[in-house]
Motif scaffolding. Structure first.
Motif, PDB file in Angstrom:
ATOM      1  N   HIS A   1      -4.987   9.292 -10.919  1.00 29.47           N
ATOM      2  CA  HIS A   1      -4.037   8.281 -10.429  1.00 29.47           C
ATOM      3  C   HIS A   1      -4.394   6.850 -10.795  1.00 29.47           C
ATOM      4  O   HIS A   1      -3.865   5.917 -10.189  1.00 29.47           O
ATOM      5  CB  HIS A   1      -3.891   8.358  -8.904  1.00 29.47           C
ATOM      6  N   LEU A   2      -5.322   6.653 -11.744  1.00 27.61           N
ATOM      7  CA  LEU A   2      -5.748   5.284 -12.041  1.00 27.61           C
ATOM      8  C   LEU A   2      -4.591   4.441 -12.580  1.00 27.61           C
ATOM      9  O   LEU A   2      -4.555   3.226 -12.376  1.00 27.61           O
ATOM     10  CB  LEU A   2      -6.907   5.311 -13.052  1.00 27.61           C
TER      11      LEU A   2
ATOM     12  N   ASP B   1       2.380   1.822  -3.400  1.00 25.38           N
ATOM     13  CA  ASP B   1       1.416   2.359  -4.360  1.00 25.38           C
ATOM     14  C   ASP B   1       1.185   3.850  -4.128  1.00 25.38           C
ATOM     15  O   ASP B   1       1.112   4.635  -5.055  1.00 25.38           O
ATOM     16  CB  ASP B   1       0.073   1.617  -4.244  1.00 25.38           C
TER      17      ASP B   1
ATOM     18  N   LEU C   1       0.834  -1.208   0.000  1.00 19.01           N
ATOM     19  CA  LEU C   1       0.000   0.000   0.000  1.00 19.01           C
ATOM     20  C   LEU C   1       0.864   1.252   0.000  1.00 19.01           C
ATOM     21  O   LEU C   1       0.617   2.193  -0.735  1.00 19.01           O
ATOM     22  CB  LEU C   1      -0.878   0.000   1.254  1.00 19.01           C
TER      23      LEU C   1
ATOM     24  N   PRO D   1      -7.938  -6.444  -1.737  1.00 17.93           N
ATOM     25  CA  PRO D   1      -7.550  -6.774  -3.119  1.00 17.93           C
ATOM     26  C   PRO D   1      -7.341  -5.553  -4.009  1.00 17.93           C
ATOM     27  O   PRO D   1      -6.562  -5.598  -4.944  1.00 17.93           O
ATOM     28  CB  PRO D   1      -8.713  -7.622  -3.630  1.00 17.93           C
ATOM     29  N   LEU D   2      -8.057  -4.460  -3.733  1.00 18.05           N
ATOM     30  CA  LEU D   2      -7.913  -3.267  -4.575  1.00 18.05           C
ATOM     31  C   LEU D   2      -6.891  -2.283  -4.012  1.00 18.05           C
ATOM     32  O   LEU D   2      -6.526  -1.325  -4.687  1.00 18.05           O
ATOM     33  CB  LEU D   2      -9.268  -2.573  -4.739  1.00 18.05           C
ATOM     34  N   ALA D   3      -6.449  -2.521  -2.773  1.00 19.15           N
ATOM     35  CA  ALA D   3      -5.457  -1.668  -2.106  1.00 19.15           C
ATOM     36  C   ALA D   3      -5.888  -0.211  -2.053  1.00 19.15           C
ATOM     37  O   ALA D   3      -5.087   0.699  -2.237  1.00 19.15           O
ATOM     38  CB  ALA D   3      -4.087  -1.793  -2.781  1.00 19.15           C
ATOM     39  N   VAL D   4      -7.194   0.004  -1.870  1.00 24.98           N
ATOM     40  CA  VAL D   4      -7.684   1.383  -1.651  1.00 24.98           C
ATOM     41  C   VAL D   4      -8.559   1.385  -0.402  1.00 24.98           C
ATOM     42  O   VAL D   4      -9.150   0.367  -0.047  1.00 24.98           O
ATOM     43  CB  VAL D   4      -8.519   1.926  -2.851  1.00 24.98           C
TER      44      VAL D   4
ATOM     45  N   GLU E   1      -2.901   2.791  -9.702  1.00 23.67           N
ATOM     46  CA  GLU E   1      -3.680   1.896  -8.840  1.00 23.67           C
ATOM     47  C   GLU E   1      -3.501   0.462  -9.316  1.00 23.67           C
ATOM     48  O   GLU E   1      -2.943   0.213 -10.382  1.00 23.67           O
ATOM     49  CB  GLU E   1      -5.185   2.272  -8.895  1.00 23.67           C
ATOM     50  N   ARG E   2      -4.030  -0.470  -8.528  1.00 25.65           N
ATOM     51  CA  ARG E   2      -3.976  -1.874  -8.931  1.00 25.65           C
ATOM     52  C   ARG E   2      -4.898  -2.123 -10.119  1.00 25.65           C
ATOM     53  O   ARG E   2      -5.899  -1.437 -10.302  1.00 25.65           O
ATOM     54  CB  ARG E   2      -4.405  -2.766  -7.771  1.00 25.65           C
TER      55      ARG E   2
ATOM     56  N   GLY F   1      -6.991  -4.357 -10.514  1.00 22.46           N
ATOM     57  CA  GLY F   1      -8.344  -4.715 -10.070  1.00 22.46           C
ATOM     58  C   GLY F   1      -9.278  -3.515 -10.049  1.00 22.46           C
ATOM     59  O   GLY F   1     -10.434  -3.621 -10.454  1.00 22.46           O
ATOM     60  N   LEU F   2      -8.785  -2.366  -9.575  1.00 27.05           N
ATOM     61  CA  LEU F   2      -9.626  -1.166  -9.514  1.00 27.05           C
ATOM     62  C   LEU F   2      -9.978  -0.694 -10.924  1.00 27.05           C
ATOM     63  O   LEU F   2     -11.123  -0.337 -11.211  1.00 27.05           O
ATOM     64  CB  LEU F   2      -8.906  -0.050  -8.742  1.00 27.05           C
TER      65      LEU F   2
ATOM     66  N   LEU G   1     -10.556  13.314  -6.556  1.00 27.00           N
ATOM     67  CA  LEU G   1     -11.200  12.430  -7.551  1.00 27.00           C
ATOM     68  C   LEU G   1     -12.488  13.046  -8.066  1.00 27.00           C
ATOM     69  O   LEU G   1     -12.776  13.045  -9.265  1.00 27.00           O
ATOM     70  CB  LEU G   1     -11.503  11.061  -6.911  1.00 27.00           C
TER      71      LEU G   1
ATOM     72  N   TRP H   1     -15.085   6.233  -6.154  1.00 29.03           N
ATOM     73  CA  TRP H   1     -15.003   5.653  -7.499  1.00 29.03           C
ATOM     74  C   TRP H   1     -16.354   5.086  -7.937  1.00 29.03           C
ATOM     75  O   TRP H   1     -16.760   5.237  -9.098  1.00 29.03           O
ATOM     76  CB  TRP H   1     -13.925   4.563  -7.553  1.00 29.03           C
TER      77      TRP H   1
ATOM     78  N   GLU I   1      -7.319  13.521  -1.264  1.00 29.19           N
ATOM     79  CA  GLU I   1      -7.237  12.725  -2.497  1.00 29.19           C
ATOM     80  C   GLU I   1      -8.630  12.345  -3.016  1.00 29.19           C
ATOM     81  O   GLU I   1      -8.896  12.426  -4.219  1.00 29.19           O
ATOM     82  CB  GLU I   1      -6.410  11.461  -2.238  1.00 29.19           C
TER      83      GLU I   1
END
Lengths: 107, 212
Positions: free
Chosen positions: A67-68, A8, A5, B20-23, A71-72, A74-75, B188, B31, B184
């Motif tokens: 920032h996409l 990233d 994390l 899994p998405l690390a957010v 990101e991972r 998956g997102l 977005l 989003w 942040e």
């Protein structure tokens, strides 16, 4: 997990120079759009070109400003394909009908 | 099963032990909102493009001054606000509160400038006779005014809400009440508002340029 994390987040901070470069590109594409608006181009082709340029601009905004890109995957897979699919469905239903109407006789 | 194996299983995404998405949840929520709101704008823009395509005598009244010059300036202001917003997010993540607050205030100033320029343009067009139900250029195309005010009005509402949202975040971040994550997430939203304008500007303004 925590280390991933952190990594990233560090990547997503980005370099201000990169952000300025993206901003300049966005302005250049906008200038190209304004220039095109004064060219004598048929409306269907004009809509296609302008939408294409707008898609490039939105991709730049999503990738770097939102920032996409950092990101991972998956997102990205959760957000982008769903929007693209829904928009394609709307266009598939509407646009052939719209183009057909232009060829109907006028009463 | 040993304690190490048990911890290994709990750390997998399916067990809820990993992200899994690390957010964080705020960012994921924003989003998801952006996905739903982008479909709202897509439906409106595609409906507009539909009627625009099948109406050959759709009015094209916009001159270089004031409409195209003003809308180009608005595009420049909004793109610049996205730049200041992304710099605010970068400053917030690096822990530089004062720099982040300055960039947030610059973003808000751009947002206010956008709304003010837009308002003057609306007033000029209303004085010319454009309303949501009719237009002074071609009475047989009443949808022209409705499409213009509907799309630009909804977008202007988003910008206004964005300015208020950024103001609240700026105040909270300056007080130490909120974190860089909040900045942040608000960024977005702001970039999304900018992104929508990237479609409204060419479709609504540039396709209505007077060809003469």
């Amino acid at each position: 997990m925590h280390a991933t994390l952190q990594l990233d987040q560090n990547d997503s901070k980005g370099n201000p120079k990169l952000f300025y470069t993206v901003w300049v590109w966005l302005l250049l594409i906008t200038a190209a759009e304004i220039f095109l608006a004064y060219e004598r181009i048929e409306v269907h082709l004009m809509i296609t070109i302008l939408l294409g340029l707008s898609l490039i601009k939105s991709a730049l905004i999503m990738a770097y400003f939102m920032h996409l890109r950092f990101e991972r995957l998956g997102l990205f897979l959760m957000v982008v394909p769903a929007i693209v699919f829904c928009i394609c469905m709307m266009m598939i239903v509407l646009f052939p009908d719209s183009l057909h109407l232009t060829h109907l006789p006028q009463y | 099963m040993s304690q190490v194996e048990l911890e290994g299983i709990l750390d997998t995404p399916w067990s809820g032990g990993a992200s899994p998405l690390a957010v964080n949840s705020k960012k994921l929520g924003m989003w998801l909102f952006i996905v739903s709101d982008s479909l709202t704008f897509s439906a409106l823009l595609i409906s507009y493009a539909y009627v625009r395509l099948f109406t050959p005598d759709w009015p094209r009244p916009f001159e270089i001054w004031p409409e195209i010059a003003k809308s180009s300036l608005m595009t420049f202001v909004l793109l610049s606000s996205s730049l200041t917003m992304v710099l605010a997010v970068a400053a917030a993540h690096s822990g530089n509160v004062q720099r982040a607050v300055k960039f947030l205030l610059a973003t808000m100033a751009c947002g206010v400038a956008f709304v003010l320029i837009h308002a003057t343009e609306w007033i000029t067009l209303i004085h010319d006779g454009l309303t949501p139900w009719t237009n002074p250029w071609n009475k047989s195309v009443p949808l022209c005014g409705g499409a213009f005010f509907g799309l630009t009005g909804l977008h202007m509402l988003h910008v206004t809400i964005g300015v208020v949202y950024l103001g609240v975040i700026c105040w909270g971040f300056n007080k130490g009440k909120w974190t860089a994550e909040h900045v942040e997430v608000s960024g977005l939203y702001w970039h999304f508002v900018d992104l929508v304008w990237m479609f409204i500007f060419p479709l609504l303004y540039l396709l209505s340029v007077n060809p003469k």
